[in-house]
Design a protein around this motif. Structure first.
Motif, PDB file in Angstrom:
ATOM      1  N   PRO A  33       0.812  -1.226   0.000  1.00 43.73           N
ATOM      2  CA  PRO A  33       0.000   0.000   0.000  1.00 43.73           C
ATOM      3  C   PRO A  33       0.847   1.279   0.000  1.00 43.73           C
ATOM      4  N   TYR A  34       2.048   1.233   0.550  1.00 40.69           N
ATOM      5  CA  TYR A  34       2.923   2.413   0.534  1.00 40.69           C
ATOM      6  C   TYR A  34       3.372   2.719  -0.891  1.00 40.69           C
ATOM      7  N   VAL A  35       3.731   1.681  -1.637  1.00 40.85           N
ATOM      8  CA  VAL A  35       4.145   1.872  -3.034  1.00 40.85           C
ATOM      9  C   VAL A  35       2.945   2.314  -3.867  1.00 40.85           C
ATOM     10  N   GLN A  36       1.789   1.711  -3.646  1.00 39.44           N
ATOM     11  CA  GLN A  36       0.591   2.103  -4.388  1.00 39.44           C
ATOM     12  C   GLN A  36       0.264   3.570  -4.139  1.00 39.44           C
ATOM     13  N   ARG A  37       0.441   4.008  -2.904  1.00 36.23           N
ATOM     14  CA  ARG A  37       0.121   5.392  -2.543  1.00 36.23           C
ATOM     15  C   ARG A  37       1.052   6.390  -3.231  1.00 36.23           C
ATOM     16  N   ILE A  38       2.314   6.015  -3.453  1.00 34.65           N
ATOM     17  CA  ILE A  38       3.262   6.940  -4.081  1.00 34.65           C
ATOM     18  C   ILE A  38       3.477   6.657  -5.563  1.00 34.65           C
ATOM     19  N   GLY A  39       2.790   5.660  -6.115  1.00 35.90           N
ATOM     20  CA  GLY A  39       3.059   5.222  -7.488  1.00 35.90           C
ATOM     21  C   GLY A  39       3.061   6.331  -8.517  1.00 35.90           C
ATOM     22  N   ARG A  67       3.272   9.611  -7.945  1.00 36.28           N
ATOM     23  CA  ARG A  67       4.304  10.603  -7.605  1.00 36.28           C
ATOM     24  C   ARG A  67       5.682  10.095  -8.006  1.00 36.28           C
ATOM     25  N   LEU A  68       5.936   8.803  -7.782  1.00 37.97           N
ATOM     26  CA  LEU A  68       7.208   8.212  -8.182  1.00 37.97           C
ATOM     27  C   LEU A  68       7.381   8.320  -9.705  1.00 37.97           C
ATOM     28  N   ALA A  69       6.337   8.009 -10.450  1.00 42.14           N
ATOM     29  CA  ALA A  69       6.404   8.081 -11.914  1.00 42.14           C
ATOM     30  C   ALA A  69       6.696   9.511 -12.372  1.00 42.14           C
ATOM     31  N   GLU A  70       6.013  10.492 -11.783  1.00 40.79           N
ATOM     32  CA  GLU A  70       6.229  11.899 -12.141  1.00 40.79           C
ATOM     33  C   GLU A  70       7.641  12.349 -11.796  1.00 40.79           C
ATOM     34  N   ASP A  71       8.079  12.020 -10.594  1.00 44.03           N
ATOM     35  CA  ASP A  71       9.414  12.436 -10.151  1.00 44.03           C
ATOM     36  C   ASP A  71      10.504  11.776 -10.990  1.00 44.03           C
ATOM     37  N   ALA A  72      10.313  10.504 -11.327  1.00 39.93           N
ATOM     38  CA  ALA A  72      11.295   9.800 -12.154  1.00 39.93           C
ATOM     39  C   ALA A  72      11.381  10.436 -13.532  1.00 39.93           C
ATOM     40  N   LYS A  73      10.243  10.836 -14.113  1.00 39.59           N
ATOM     41  CA  LYS A  73      10.259  11.498 -15.425  1.00 39.59           C
ATOM     42  C   LYS A  73      11.078  12.777 -15.370  1.00 39.59           C
ATOM     43  N   LEU A  74      10.900  13.548 -14.303  1.00 43.21           N
ATOM     44  CA  LEU A  74      11.674  14.792 -14.141  1.00 43.21           C
ATOM     45  C   LEU A  74      13.170  14.489 -14.072  1.00 43.21           C
ATOM     46  N   LEU A  75      13.537  13.523 -13.237  1.00 47.04           N
ATOM     47  CA  LEU A  75      14.951  13.180 -13.095  1.00 47.04           C
ATOM     48  C   LEU A  75      15.543  12.691 -14.410  1.00 47.04           C
ATOM     49  N   MET A  76      14.814  11.829 -15.093  1.00 46.76           N
ATOM     50  CA  MET A  76      15.307  11.273 -16.351  1.00 46.76           C
ATOM     51  C   MET A  76      15.464  12.375 -17.409  1.00 46.76           C
ATOM     52  N   SER A  89       0.508 -11.398  -6.549  1.00 51.73           N
ATOM     53  CA  SER A  89       0.239 -10.051  -7.070  1.00 51.73           C
ATOM     54  C   SER A  89       1.518  -9.326  -7.477  1.00 51.73           C
ATOM     55  N   ASP A  90       2.681  -9.839  -7.068  1.00 49.66           N
ATOM     56  CA  ASP A  90       3.965  -9.245  -7.439  1.00 49.66           C
ATOM     57  C   ASP A  90       4.630  -9.972  -8.615  1.00 49.66           C
ATOM     58  N   SER A  91       3.902 -10.822  -9.306  1.00 42.65           N
ATOM     59  CA  SER A  91       4.453 -11.597 -10.417  1.00 42.65           C
ATOM     60  C   SER A  91       4.870 -10.684 -11.570  1.00 42.65           C
ATOM     61  N   PRO A  92       5.744 -11.182 -12.447  1.00 47.02           N
ATOM     62  CA  PRO A  92       6.141 -10.379 -13.608  1.00 47.02           C
ATOM     63  C   PRO A  92       4.957  -9.900 -14.459  1.00 47.02           C
ATOM     64  N   GLU A  93       3.951 -10.742 -14.660  1.00 40.99           N
ATOM     65  CA  GLU A  93       2.786 -10.304 -15.435  1.00 40.99           C
ATOM     66  C   GLU A  93       2.088  -9.135 -14.750  1.00 40.99           C
ATOM     67  N   ASN A  94       1.974  -9.215 -13.420  1.00 39.73           N
ATOM     68  CA  ASN A  94       1.354  -8.114 -12.683  1.00 39.73           C
ATOM     69  C   ASN A  94       2.259  -6.890 -12.617  1.00 39.73           C
ATOM     70  N   MET A  95       3.579  -7.085 -12.714  1.00 37.06           N
ATOM     71  CA  MET A  95       4.506  -5.947 -12.788  1.00 37.06           C
ATOM     72  C   MET A  95       4.233  -5.130 -14.054  1.00 37.06           C
ATOM     73  N   LYS A  96       3.944  -5.808 -15.162  1.00 38.95           N
ATOM     74  CA  LYS A  96       3.630  -5.111 -16.412  1.00 38.95           C
ATOM     75  C   LYS A  96       2.383  -4.241 -16.232  1.00 38.95           C
ATOM     76  N   LEU A  97       1.359  -4.818 -15.612  1.00 40.38           N
ATOM     77  CA  LEU A  97       0.107  -4.089 -15.383  1.00 40.38           C
ATOM     78  C   LEU A  97       0.316  -2.916 -14.434  1.00 40.38           C
ATOM     79  N   PHE A  98       1.072  -3.150 -13.367  1.00 41.68           N
ATOM     80  CA  PHE A  98       1.342  -2.130 -12.360  1.00 41.68           C
ATOM     81  C   PHE A  98       2.112  -0.963 -12.982  1.00 41.68           C
TER      82      PHE A  98
END
Length: 182
Positions: free
Chosen positions: A48-54, A56-65, A84-93
């Motif tokens: 839930p911590y990663v889901q909550r920042i997902g 924001r993390l994507a936006e911040d990473a775009k800025l850094l990149m 729920s942490d499987s590679p297939e679910n990683m693609k969806l996430f």
């Protein structure tokens, strides 16, 4: 289990690794360590911590990149026991949150162990010589509303890109424990 990350061990050298993403593409730390540094974040899909920042993390990473700082995410959880942490679910996430950085699989958990990762999210900011300079949190919003947040991770990575050194004051990240294989 809720955990905090340890204090930054300034100057600790990043061990090299080669990992694949959920699509089978290979990434090597030495190839990702750019002239302005590299951010590695250990995350997973179900936390839930990663889901909550997902987003924001994507936006911040775009800025850094966009500023020439590379970003990698690594998923080290035992996905045989946490499907729920499987590679297939990683693609969806990754698609759900708009990740534009590689999201890598650490199936044998050796990279998380070498890095001393303890929770998701766990941020590691390296300078251009692979020395650890940041082991803090994404921002000061925690699980709350992020409208007026201070992005501590962006500020730290910009400082590292400019000077090679991270900030002396860092607030630990907090999140769910990595789900280790038994």
């Amino acid at each position: 289990m809720l955990l905090d990350t340890p204090i930054c061990d300034f100057g600790w050298k990043a061990p090299n690794f080669t990992l694949k993403d959920a699509f089978g593409e290979t990434f090597t730390l030495s190839e990702q360590l750019g002239e302005k540094g590299l951010l590695i974040v250990f995350i997973c899909n179900h936390c839930p911590y990663v889901q909550r920042i997902g987003h924001r993390l994507a936006e911040d990473a775009k800025l850094l990149m966009a500023e020439g700082i590379n970003v990698l995410a690594i998923m080290s959880n035992d996905y045989d026991n946490v499907p729920s942490d499987s590679p297939e679910n990683m693609k969806l996430f990754s698609a759900q949150y708009g990740f534009t950085f590689p999201y890598l699989i650490d199936k044998d958990q050796s990279i998380a162990k070498q890095y001393g990762a303890v929770c998701t999210p766990d941020f590691f900011g390296f300078n251009n010589t692979g020395e650890l300079q940041y082991r803090g949190r994404l921002d000061d919003a925690k699980m709350a509303d992020a409208q007026n947040r201070v992005s501590e991770m962006i500020n730290a990575m910009r400082l590292i890109a400019k000077t090679g050194q991270g900030p002396e004051q860092q607030t630990p990240s907090m999140g769910c424990s990595i789900k280790w294989r038994t």
